[in-house]
Design a protein around this motif. Structure first.
Motif, PDB file in Angstrom:
ATOM      1  N   LYS A   1      18.259  38.325  33.356  1.00  0.00           N
ATOM      2  CA  LYS A   1      18.887  38.873  34.565  1.00  0.00           C
ATOM      3  C   LYS A   1      19.147  37.792  35.603  1.00  0.00           C
ATOM      4  O   LYS A   1      20.202  37.786  36.252  1.00  0.00           O
ATOM      5  CB  LYS A   1      18.004  39.972  35.144  1.00  0.00           C
ATOM      6  N   ILE A   2      18.217  36.875  35.747  1.00  0.00           N
ATOM      7  CA  ILE A   2      18.400  35.804  36.736  1.00  0.00           C
ATOM      8  C   ILE A   2      19.526  34.879  36.303  1.00  0.00           C
ATOM      9  O   ILE A   2      20.381  34.508  37.121  1.00  0.00           O
ATOM     10  CB  ILE A   2      17.090  35.024  36.940  1.00  0.00           C
ATOM     11  N   ARG A   3      19.554  34.506  35.022  1.00  0.00           N
ATOM     12  CA  ARG A   3      20.589  33.554  34.584  1.00  0.00           C
ATOM     13  C   ARG A   3      21.988  34.140  34.751  1.00  0.00           C
ATOM     14  O   ARG A   3      22.890  33.469  35.263  1.00  0.00           O
ATOM     15  CB  ARG A   3      20.348  33.119  33.128  1.00  0.00           C
ATOM     16  N   ALA A   4      22.185  35.378  34.352  1.00  0.00           N
ATOM     17  CA  ALA A   4      23.506  36.000  34.536  1.00  0.00           C
ATOM     18  C   ALA A   4      23.842  36.094  36.027  1.00  0.00           C
ATOM     19  O   ALA A   4      24.982  35.824  36.429  1.00  0.00           O
ATOM     20  CB  ALA A   4      23.541  37.378  33.887  1.00  0.00           C
ATOM     21  N   SER A   5      22.858  36.440  36.833  1.00  0.00           N
ATOM     22  CA  SER A   5      23.091  36.574  38.274  1.00  0.00           C
ATOM     23  C   SER A   5      23.401  35.232  38.930  1.00  0.00           C
ATOM     24  O   SER A   5      24.185  35.177  39.887  1.00  0.00           O
ATOM     25  CB  SER A   5      21.881  37.227  38.941  1.00  0.00           C
ATOM     26  N   GLN A   6      22.811  34.148  38.413  1.00  0.00           N
ATOM     27  CA  GLN A   6      23.171  32.812  38.911  1.00  0.00           C
ATOM     28  C   GLN A   6      24.635  32.528  38.623  1.00  0.00           C
ATOM     29  O   GLN A   6      25.371  32.077  39.499  1.00  0.00           O
ATOM     30  CB  GLN A   6      22.305  31.739  38.238  1.00  0.00           C
ATOM     31  N   ILE A   7      25.041  32.766  37.389  1.00  0.00           N
ATOM     32  CA  ILE A   7      26.424  32.493  36.989  1.00  0.00           C
ATOM     33  C   ILE A   7      27.402  33.338  37.810  1.00  0.00           C
ATOM     34  O   ILE A   7      28.432  32.850  38.269  1.00  0.00           O
ATOM     35  CB  ILE A   7      26.620  32.756  35.477  1.00  0.00           C
ATOM     36  N   ASN A   8      27.051  34.600  38.012  1.00  0.00           N
ATOM     37  CA  ASN A   8      27.927  35.533  38.728  1.00  0.00           C
ATOM     38  C   ASN A   8      27.796  35.455  40.245  1.00  0.00           C
ATOM     39  O   ASN A   8      28.512  36.146  40.962  1.00  0.00           O
ATOM     40  CB  ASN A   8      27.649  36.964  38.265  1.00  0.00           C
ATOM     41  N   ARG A   9      26.861  34.634  40.728  1.00  0.00           N
ATOM     42  CA  ARG A   9      26.652  34.421  42.161  1.00  0.00           C
ATOM     43  C   ARG A   9      26.328  35.728  42.887  1.00  0.00           C
ATOM     44  O   ARG A   9      26.833  36.006  43.976  1.00  0.00           O
ATOM     45  CB  ARG A   9      27.853  33.719  42.777  1.00  0.00           C
ATOM     46  N   CYS A  10      25.465  36.528  42.263  1.00  0.00           N
ATOM     47  CA  CYS A  10      25.048  37.788  42.874  1.00  0.00           C
ATOM     48  C   CYS A  10      23.719  37.588  43.583  1.00  0.00           C
ATOM     49  O   CYS A  10      22.649  37.617  42.967  1.00  0.00           O
ATOM     50  CB  CYS A  10      24.925  38.883  41.811  1.00  0.00           C
ATOM     51  N   GLY A  11      23.789  37.357  44.884  1.00  0.00           N
ATOM     52  CA  GLY A  11      22.595  37.108  45.677  1.00  0.00           C
ATOM     53  C   GLY A  11      21.630  38.276  45.667  1.00  0.00           C
ATOM     54  O   GLY A  11      20.412  38.093  45.625  1.00  0.00           O
ATOM     55  N   PHE A  12      22.152  39.488  45.712  1.00  0.00           N
ATOM     56  CA  PHE A  12      21.291  40.666  45.720  1.00  0.00           C
ATOM     57  C   PHE A  12      20.438  40.720  44.453  1.00  0.00           C
ATOM     58  O   PHE A  12      19.221  40.887  44.524  1.00  0.00           O
ATOM     59  CB  PHE A  12      22.141  41.938  45.851  1.00  0.00           C
ATOM     60  N   CYS A  13      21.077  40.560  43.289  1.00  0.00           N
ATOM     61  CA  CYS A  13      20.339  40.606  42.018  1.00  0.00           C
ATOM     62  C   CYS A  13      19.423  39.393  41.861  1.00  0.00           C
ATOM     63  O   CYS A  13      18.309  39.521  41.335  1.00  0.00           O
ATOM     64  CB  CYS A  13      21.302  40.713  40.843  1.00  0.00           C
ATOM     65  N   LEU A  14      19.869  38.222  42.280  1.00  0.00           N
ATOM     66  CA  LEU A  14      19.009  37.037  42.223  1.00  0.00           C
ATOM     67  C   LEU A  14      17.725  37.265  43.012  1.00  0.00           C
ATOM     68  O   LEU A  14      16.621  37.007  42.516  1.00  0.00           O
ATOM     69  CB  LEU A  14      19.730  35.813  42.780  1.00  0.00           C
ATOM     70  N   ASN A  15      17.866  37.736  44.216  1.00  0.00           N
ATOM     71  CA  ASN A  15      16.707  37.991  45.054  1.00  0.00           C
ATOM     72  C   ASN A  15      15.754  38.971  44.371  1.00  0.00           C
ATOM     73  O   ASN A  15      14.552  38.717  44.262  1.00  0.00           O
ATOM     74  CB  ASN A  15      17.168  38.532  46.414  1.00  0.00           C
ATOM     75  N   MET A  16      16.281  40.083  43.903  1.00  0.00           N
ATOM     76  CA  MET A  16      15.456  41.111  43.283  1.00  0.00           C
ATOM     77  C   MET A  16      14.740  40.592  42.038  1.00  0.00           C
ATOM     78  O   MET A  16      13.530  40.798  41.866  1.00  0.00           O
ATOM     79  CB  MET A  16      16.321  42.318  42.896  1.00  0.00           C
ATOM     80  N   HIS A  17      15.468  39.908  41.169  1.00  0.00           N
ATOM     81  CA  HIS A  17      14.890  39.518  39.883  1.00  0.00           C
ATOM     82  C   HIS A  17      14.010  38.281  39.979  1.00  0.00           C
ATOM     83  O   HIS A  17      13.107  38.108  39.155  1.00  0.00           O
ATOM     84  CB  HIS A  17      15.984  39.418  38.820  1.00  0.00           C
ATOM     85  N   LEU A  18      14.208  37.450  40.976  1.00  0.00           N
ATOM     86  CA  LEU A  18      13.251  36.365  41.202  1.00  0.00           C
ATOM     87  C   LEU A  18      11.907  36.928  41.661  1.00  0.00           C
ATOM     88  O   LEU A  18      10.852  36.484  41.205  1.00  0.00           O
ATOM     89  CB  LEU A  18      13.799  35.351  42.205  1.00  0.00           C
ATOM     90  N   VAL A  19      11.940  37.916  42.524  1.00  0.00           N
ATOM     91  CA  VAL A  19      10.702  38.583  42.952  1.00  0.00           C
ATOM     92  C   VAL A  19      10.031  39.238  41.745  1.00  0.00           C
ATOM     93  O   VAL A  19       8.829  39.082  41.511  1.00  0.00           O
ATOM     94  CB  VAL A  19      10.989  39.620  44.064  1.00  0.00           C
ATOM     95  N   ASP A  20      10.815  39.976  40.948  1.00  0.00           N
ATOM     96  CA  ASP A  20      10.263  40.652  39.768  1.00  0.00           C
ATOM     97  C   ASP A  20       9.717  39.657  38.748  1.00  0.00           C
ATOM     98  O   ASP A  20       8.671  39.899  38.139  1.00  0.00           O
ATOM     99  CB  ASP A  20      11.323  41.537  39.111  1.00  0.00           C
ATOM    100  N   ALA A  21      10.417  38.541  38.559  1.00  0.00           N
ATOM    101  CA  ALA A  21       9.964  37.526  37.599  1.00  0.00           C
ATOM    102  C   ALA A  21       8.589  36.990  37.992  1.00  0.00           C
ATOM    103  O   ALA A  21       7.712  36.815  37.139  1.00  0.00           O
ATOM    104  CB  ALA A  21      10.982  36.387  37.516  1.00  0.00           C
ATOM    105  N   ARG A  22       8.421  36.728  39.250  1.00  0.00           N
ATOM    106  CA  ARG A  22       7.116  36.232  39.727  1.00  0.00           C
ATOM    107  C   ARG A  22       6.034  37.279  39.511  1.00  0.00           C
ATOM    108  O   ARG A  22       4.923  36.950  39.108  1.00  0.00           O
ATOM    109  CB  ARG A  22       7.215  35.818  41.189  1.00  0.00           C
ATOM    110  N   LYS A  23       6.353  38.542  39.745  1.00  0.00           N
ATOM    111  CA  LYS A  23       5.379  39.622  39.512  1.00  0.00           C
ATOM    112  C   LYS A  23       4.982  39.695  38.036  1.00  0.00           C
ATOM    113  O   LYS A  23       3.858  40.053  37.723  1.00  0.00           O
ATOM    114  CB  LYS A  23       5.958  40.968  39.953  1.00  0.00           C
TER     115      LYS A  23
END
Length: 156
Positions: free
Chosen positions: A48-70
């Motif tokens: 999810k993070i890699r696709a969101s990086q490519i697509n430049r989706c800040g909302f999804c990046l923020n959410m999935h970086l938090v989830d990844a750490r959890k």
């Protein structure tokens, strides 16, 4: 010329898509849950993070970086995810195969090369592969919706 202020004003005018069509949110949530059933959470977040990086989706990046750490994804993996191919053995073979497939799906106009597909098929069961594909497709859909409607990153 568009200014940052103009963009901010226009962004607030964008459609509140899930308010306008709540069944879309339900459908996306169901697809997200179905694609995640047999994919380990850490791997799912990397996809999810890699696709969101490519697509430049800040909302999804923020959410999935938090989830990844959890889910216990290491800071080192998160730090180098954008350059995962150059990161040596930090990522497992399953992670590398999933990331390569995710990138091919995200850049689908270039097609999904046989070697990328075969690499993933070699390390995932058919069910896992189906879900990895569906997860990459699903996050791309979320990204495209959120980027289109300018879904804002919430402040923490």
């Amino acid at each position: 010329m568009t200014t940052t202020l103009d963009t901010a004003i226009h962004a607030s005018d964008r459609l509140k898509i899930y308010k306008a069509a709540p069944e879309l949110l339900d459908a996306m949530m169901n697809l997200s849950a179905a694609s995640a059933k047999d994919v380990e959470p850490e791997l799912g977040e990397l996809i999810k993070i890699r696709a969101s990086q490519i697509n430049r989706c800040g909302f999804c990046l923020n959410m999935h970086l938090v989830d990844a750490r959890k889910h216990g994804v290491s800071e080192q993996k998160l730090d180098v995810l954008a350059a995962w191919e150059e990161a040596g053995d930090i990522f497992t073979e399953r992670e590398r195969a999933a990331l390569a497939l995710t990138e091919a799906i995200t850049h689908v106009s270039h097609g999904v090369p046989d070697d990328v597909y075969d690499r993933a098929a070699a390390v995932f069961t058919e069910r896992e592969l189906a879900q990895v594909i569906a997860m990459a497709v699903t996050i791309n859909a979320w990204n495209r919706i959120n980027v289109t409607v300018h879904q804002h990153v919430p402040r923490r």
